[in-house]
Write an enzyme that holds these catalytic residues in place. Structure first.
Site, PDB file in Angstrom:
ATOM      1  N   ASP A   1       2.028  -1.979   4.381  1.00 38.82           N
ATOM      2  CA  ASP A   1       2.353  -3.274   3.794  1.00 38.82           C
ATOM      3  C   ASP A   1       3.281  -4.100   4.675  1.00 38.82           C
ATOM      4  O   ASP A   1       3.837  -3.594   5.659  1.00 38.82           O
ATOM      5  CB  ASP A   1       2.967  -3.073   2.395  1.00 38.82           C
ATOM      6  CG  ASP A   1       3.980  -1.935   2.338  1.00 38.82           C
ATOM      7  OD1 ASP A   1       4.466  -1.520   3.401  1.00 38.82           O
ATOM      8  OD2 ASP A   1       4.271  -1.457   1.237  1.00 38.82           O
TER       9      ASP A   1
ATOM     10  N   ASN B   1       9.633   2.888  -9.868  1.00 38.40           N
ATOM     11  CA  ASN B   1       8.676   2.579 -10.944  1.00 38.40           C
ATOM     12  C   ASN B   1       7.293   3.185 -10.666  1.00 38.40           C
ATOM     13  O   ASN B   1       6.329   2.860 -11.339  1.00 38.40           O
ATOM     14  CB  ASN B   1       8.565   1.055 -11.137  1.00 38.40           C
ATOM     15  CG  ASN B   1       8.055   0.356  -9.885  1.00 38.40           C
ATOM     16  OD1 ASN B   1       7.716   1.003  -8.897  1.00 38.40           O
ATOM     17  ND2 ASN B   1       7.982  -0.964  -9.927  1.00 38.40           N
TER      18      ASN B   1
ATOM     19  N   HIS C   1       5.588   2.822  -7.811  1.00 32.95           N
ATOM     20  CA  HIS C   1       4.706   2.083  -6.895  1.00 32.95           C
ATOM     21  C   HIS C   1       4.468   2.851  -5.597  1.00 32.95           C
ATOM     22  O   HIS C   1       5.306   3.634  -5.159  1.00 32.95           O
ATOM     23  CB  HIS C   1       5.209   0.642  -6.632  1.00 32.95           C
ATOM     24  CG  HIS C   1       6.410   0.516  -5.756  1.00 32.95           C
ATOM     25  ND1 HIS C   1       7.436  -0.366  -5.999  1.00 32.95           N
ATOM     26  CD2 HIS C   1       6.759   1.138  -4.596  1.00 32.95           C
ATOM     27  CE1 HIS C   1       8.337  -0.282  -5.048  1.00 32.95           C
ATOM     28  NE2 HIS C   1       7.952   0.637  -4.189  1.00 32.95           N
TER      29      HIS C   1
ATOM     30  N   GLU D   1       2.355  -2.301  -7.625  1.00 30.68           N
ATOM     31  CA  GLU D   1       3.290  -2.199  -8.744  1.00 30.68           C
ATOM     32  C   GLU D   1       2.528  -1.780 -10.012  1.00 30.68           C
ATOM     33  O   GLU D   1       1.301  -1.911 -10.056  1.00 30.68           O
ATOM     34  CB  GLU D   1       3.949  -3.567  -8.966  1.00 30.68           C
ATOM     35  CG  GLU D   1       4.635  -4.148  -7.730  1.00 30.68           C
ATOM     36  CD  GLU D   1       5.986  -3.511  -7.424  1.00 30.68           C
ATOM     37  OE1 GLU D   1       6.366  -2.535  -8.109  1.00 30.68           O
ATOM     38  OE2 GLU D   1       6.663  -3.992  -6.500  1.00 30.68           O
TER      39      GLU D   1
HETATM   40  C1  F6R Z   1       7.098   0.942   2.138  1.00 28.91           C
HETATM   41  C2  F6R Z   1       6.417   1.071   0.864  1.00 28.91           C
HETATM   42  C3  F6R Z   1       7.132   1.354  -0.419  1.00 28.91           C
HETATM   43  C4  F6R Z   1       8.209   2.428  -0.291  1.00 28.91           C
HETATM   44  C5  F6R Z   1       8.911   2.656  -1.634  1.00 28.91           C
HETATM   45  C6  F6R Z   1      10.040   3.639  -1.536  1.00 28.91           C
HETATM   46  O1  F6R Z   1       6.204   0.648   3.177  1.00 28.91           O
HETATM   47  O2  F6R Z   1       5.240   0.896   0.850  1.00 28.91           O
HETATM   48  O3  F6R Z   1       6.197   1.745  -1.381  1.00 28.91           O
HETATM   49  O4  F6R Z   1       7.638   3.616   0.154  1.00 28.91           O
HETATM   50  O5  F6R Z   1       9.416   1.435  -2.105  1.00 28.91           O
HETATM   51  O6  F6R Z   1      11.044   3.096  -0.734  1.00 28.91           O
HETATM   52  P1  F6R Z   1      12.272   3.970  -0.243  1.00 28.91           P
HETATM   53  O7  F6R Z   1      11.733   4.998   0.661  1.00 28.91           O
HETATM   54  O8  F6R Z   1      13.152   2.981   0.497  1.00 28.91           O
HETATM   55  O9  F6R Z   1      12.919   4.526  -1.461  1.00 28.91           O
END
Ligand code: F6R
Length: 235
Positions: free
Chosen positions: A67, A136, A138, A143
């Site tokens: 992303d 959450n 995701h 989401e």
């Molecule tokens: C990042 C991504 C997100 C993260 C998720 C967890 O490229 O796609 O889904 O993997 O938000 O983020 P952290 O590792 O910072 O807790």
């Protein structure tokens, strides 16, 4: 689905790096699907160390990231392109031309989403996709919703994600409100999935991987993948 419990973040990172490393040892031209955020930083550090020790060779590796924020360029230090260069690509022998992140500055977002899905498809999708998980549930920026989005798309970030990600920006108002993300379908095309989660994710791990499969907890779909590994840090 394999769930591997490790003692702490360092061990989780070493185990994840060993799995990614084994992938590129066994198939030097692997397509790696990569993630940003706090979870994979230790994994990337450990892969860099393996490269420096002469164990891992990235010269034929191709990457496709999950992303990117919309509206900030790759030079912006909060962009995911910048993150990848800064946490991995600048320190290993990968050809940057073989590294791909969605273009958050593309004028036509729909065309960019299609281009990125086609690109992932033309690469045969990821041999191994690394994932983190949001509080959450995701994955990527998929989401909680009433359905699983299939392909690459632009998405509105939820308040909880904006808040969680604001720690890296000057203030919350600077956090982009939309992003381009692989869809759940794009992610599920990967031949192997590797999700890593620190101890702060215990509750959502329980819900996603020991509960029912629902688009309200997007990561729960991993239960249906043939080759999914979850590496968790207990402390
Ligand atoms: C990042 C991504 C997100 C993260 C998720 C967890 O490229 O796609 O889904 O993997 O938000 O983020 P952290 O590792 O910072 O807790």
């Amino acid at each position: 689905m394999r769930i591997i419990k490790t003692e702490n973040y360092e061990k989780m990172s070493s185990v994840a790096a060993a799995i990614v490393g084994a992938q590129i040892v066994l198939k030097p031209s692997s397509v790696l699907g990569l993630a940003t955020g706090s979870s994979p930083i230790g994994t990337y550090k450990s892969l860099i160390k393996g490269y420096q020790d002469g164990i891992y060779d990235f010269s034929q590796v191709k990457t496709v990231n999950l992303d990117e924020y919309v509206g900030i360029s790759g030079e912006n230090e909060n962009s995911y392109r910048y993150f990848m260069n800064d946490n991995l690509f600048n320190y290993v022998n990968i050809d940057k031309a073989n590294t791909h992140v969605p273009d958050g500055m593309a004028a036509d977002k729909n065309a960019e989403c299609k281009r990125y899905e086609d690109l992932a498809c033309s690469m045969g999708y990821a041999d191994l996709q690394l994932l983190g998980i949001g509080q959450n549930g995701h994955i990527g920026f998929n989401e909680p919703l009433d359905y699983f989005p299939l392909s690459v798309h632009e998405v509105d970030l939820t308040e909880s994600t904006i808040q969680a990600n604001s720690r890296l920006f000057e203030d919350e108002s600077q956090v982009p409100r939309t992003a381009i993300t692989m869809g759940i379908g794009t992610i599920m095309q990967a031949k192997k999935l590797l999700l890593i989660a620190g101890a702060d994710k215990k509750a959502i791990i329980e819900e996603a991987f020991y509960g029912k499969i629902t688009p309200q907890v997007p990561a729960s779909i991993l239960q249906l993948h043939r080759n999914a590994i979850v590496v968790i840090a207990e402390n």
